[in-house]
Scaffold this active site. Sequence first.
Site, short mmCIF file in Angstrom:
data_model
loop_
_atom_site.label_atom_id
_atom_site.label_comp_id
_atom_site.label_asym_id
_atom_site.label_seq_id
_atom_site.Cartn_x
_atom_site.Cartn_y
_atom_site.Cartn_z
CG ASP A 20 1.22 1.14 -4.13
OD1 ASP A 20 2.30 1.32 -2.98
OD2 ASP A 20 0.10 1.40 -4.02
CG ASP A 63 -3.22 -0.32 -2.11
OD1 ASP A 63 -2.71 0.47 -1.48
OD2 ASP A 63 -4.02 -0.51 -2.73
CG HIS A 82 -6.76 -3.95 -5.48
ND1 HIS A 82 -8.21 -2.89 -4.64
CD2 HIS A 82 -6.19 -2.32 -4.80
CE1 HIS A 82 -7.35 -1.88 -4.55
NE2 HIS A 82 -6.35 -1.48 -4.24
CE LYS A 105 0.91 2.81 -0.44
NZ LYS A 105 -0.43 2.24 -1.57
CB CYS A 153 -0.23 5.43 -4.52
SG CYS A 153 -1.72 4.37 -3.72
#
Length: 207
Positions: A20, A63, A82, A105, A153
């Site tokens: 990410d 993300d 976000h 994801k 994450c």
Amino acid sequence: MTTNLLDPGYDRTSALLLIDVQNDFADPGGALAVAGGDAIIPFLNSQVAAARGSGALVVYTQDWHPAVTPHFARDGGIWPVHCVMETWGAELHPNLLVDGSRVRKGSAGEDGYSGFSTRDPSTGRESPTELDGLLRAAGIERVVVAGLATDYCVKATALDAIRLGYPTRILADGIRPVDLAPGDGDRAVAEMQAAGVEVVGRPAGSP
Ligand code: VGL
Ligand code: ZN
């Protein structure tokens, strides 16, 4: 006790997982900017070069949320909006060296933080992303994890990697925490170490 290593040890059976490193986390103007998120990018780029130079695979997670998802505070979750798919915030940071495939994801509104799995917010049911299959198809036997954020994450991905049977290392100089509560990042590193993750670089808590 975990030894503190200095060399991630890249080879053809290892993969560097960069978690990410997206504008919303890594850019100071991002919606969920992580303090010092942009400062780790030169280090991450040196790791990408070292990994590729040794024949290791590099995989970038993103993300990747829909505009409405129970992950966001306005829809019942805890986070500001976000990494909405196809927006600037969800793009990999422009300074990041990209030499590998991407795994996105959360696109169906699932919750969860790991690059390996997502969680249905109503049933709690977990489903795998394509990451494990991608690694197995490439003959990957161990992983090195870095990116954002340490306490969400990165932690979830490293713990899943251990559960899936990959010897797992994290790069202390290539992670930064959200630290919603002070110390969350350090506790996350301790939790990962307790699960068998090895830390490469500066020990947690050192200056
Ligand atoms: C993350 C909070 C919300 C992360 C993702 O990438 O660590 N943190 N969504
Ligand atoms: Zn998110």
